[in-house]
Motif scaffolding. Sequence first.
Motif, PDB file in Angstrom:
ATOM      1  N   ASP A 202      57.936  48.577  92.047  1.00 51.81           N
ATOM      2  CA  ASP A 202      59.205  48.582  91.322  1.00 51.81           C
ATOM      3  C   ASP A 202      60.338  48.655  92.348  1.00 51.81           C
ATOM      4  O   ASP A 202      60.214  49.326  93.383  1.00 51.81           O
ATOM      5  N   THR A 203      61.452  47.983  92.063  1.00 49.84           N
ATOM      6  CA  THR A 203      62.577  47.973  92.985  1.00 49.84           C
ATOM      7  C   THR A 203      63.881  48.223  92.236  1.00 49.84           C
ATOM      8  O   THR A 203      63.907  48.268  90.997  1.00 49.84           O
ATOM      9  N   ARG A 214      53.516  50.965  91.339  1.00 54.09           N
ATOM     10  CA  ARG A 214      52.799  51.095  90.071  1.00 54.09           C
ATOM     11  C   ARG A 214      51.295  51.100  90.332  1.00 54.09           C
ATOM     12  O   ARG A 214      50.763  50.170  90.924  1.00 54.09           O
ATOM     13  N   VAL A 225      52.835  56.305  88.677  1.00 48.80           N
ATOM     14  CA  VAL A 225      53.734  55.802  89.712  1.00 48.80           C
ATOM     15  C   VAL A 225      53.594  56.677  90.955  1.00 48.80           C
ATOM     16  O   VAL A 225      53.525  57.905  90.858  1.00 48.80           O
ATOM     17  N   SER A 247      55.162  41.407  92.616  1.00 54.73           N
ATOM     18  CA  SER A 247      56.294  42.328  92.431  1.00 54.73           C
ATOM     19  C   SER A 247      57.563  41.494  92.268  1.00 54.73           C
ATOM     20  O   SER A 247      58.421  41.436  93.148  1.00 54.73           O
ATOM     21  N   GLU A 249      59.879  41.337  89.469  1.00 58.60           N
ATOM     22  CA  GLU A 249      60.832  41.617  88.396  1.00 58.60           C
ATOM     23  C   GLU A 249      62.272  41.385  88.842  1.00 58.60           C
ATOM     24  O   GLU A 249      63.092  40.864  88.079  1.00 58.60           O
TER      25      GLU A 249
END
Length: 539
Positions: A202-203, A214, A225, A247, A249
């Motif tokens: 996640d960023t 994750r 997490v 990754s 998103e």
Amino acid sequence: MLIDARDVADGATLEADLCVVGAGAAGITIARELVDASVDVLLLESGGFEADTATQALYEGEMIGTPFINGFDPNSEIDLDVVRLRFFGGTTNHWAGWCRPFDAVDFERREGLAVSGWPISRAELDPWYERAHQVIRLGPVEYDWAYWADQGLPPAVLDSDLISTRAIQVKWPFSFGEVYRADLEAAGNVSVCTHANVVRFDTNPEGTEVRGARVATLDGGPRFVARARAYVLATGGIEVPRVLLASNEANPAGLGNQHDLVGRHFTEHLLVPAGFAVLHTAQSALGLFLDNERDVDPEGAPPGQKISVRAALTVSEQARRELGLLGCELSLTPGPVAAGAPRQDDGATSVDVSALLGAVEGADAGAVAYVQCESEQTLDPASRVTIDPRDRDPLGVPRVRVDWRVGAEDRRGIQRALALLATELGRTGVGRLQAALGGLTFNPDVDEAAGPLALYESTPADAVDDFPVAQGFHHMCTARMADDPRQGVVDADGKVHGVANLWIGGSAVFATGGANTPTLTITALALRLADHLRRQVLR
């Protein structure tokens, strides 16, 4: 401390200063270097302490380019889930233990290669090679055959300006997981979390900072997490791009992929049965090419440690610089000059060549040696690892597609190396070379009592320019190191360009692949990265 991810509460958050993903040579080395530092380290490993089928199957993917094969059987394709091991210790659990550092020329920009050059030099890595020797429990950082001849090994039979003899140190078996598990278990500041599969990072919305890793477990187990100040992704040359590309998103192209370089330049070591050398040297004088056991007691290791030392012929640094040749390591397996070994039904045999040498030069050959070539590969951006969103593993992660490209230039490099070897053998009076690229087979059913060369069958007439090429299972350069983000994925420290707190460990960051096994260099780079994190990042 040990944690089993299957026992972590669903939806939980594990906190640390540094999160290291992947417990192979790089990940274990980094975590161990930070034992007793004033930081908390979380080491995430997909598997447990033993191999299991379900976890290993997460490596399944599709080969859409040149297939992985057995070098003696081009029809024996090898699947992606076979070539790597997904449990604590990683692929060092079946590593053969061969070690030799990269040469200085491997780090240089070379004429004639479209992509070459590291942002660091061999000299910058030398102190870390010394430390890596201690980690792997090798002998002194000595790879000149003359040093080992002074220690009682036979001298080199060929060492010229163009073909060098280089020593190789072999530490086998040596699983990083088995050797260093107790150290990490006992460390008060290191938590080893097994069965923890990182499915993505996640960023922040801009994709410039990792906010968490994750983690998922198999069989519908908990998901949670891992959150840290800094992250190291050390999952190998295929899985590193897989995680980065998944990754996506913030950036649909993937994390750190602003210039479409993640997964590109996938390279291997090209492994080819090359032919036979007919040598004037007696077989008994060729022991340098066999395993020679030596006692070593590296600092901090238990007493009674042993290594094997052997040698290979290599295309010299001078030849690579001046003639534009690729790196090539030529291993020899010597045997007697004997009819039927190796088997060859047509053409001039090794026995014929021996008699010819006797007639021309006054002495028959003393030995025959099988020659195997391990070659460097040119870097091709079309040779790449991608992911297929339509094909997902049980954790929902897109599986990989590996489009490995072996081009005409790669095969020409091998042919040129063998031509150089043949020329130098003849020029120095050492012997002759019978190249049989594409014309060698291996019969494992032959009685070993018949001698090491009786296992091989040679059909030189079958040799072709598009000879089959096998691989060393050394996956490299998919997140290559470069100062310019338009040339590589990580900088000289291993930090992903454009991402403030993510580093890459392992052979994915190699800027070129060289011609020798990668684990010693992986370990040296991991030690260097751990030092950088300790001094510059985690203060």
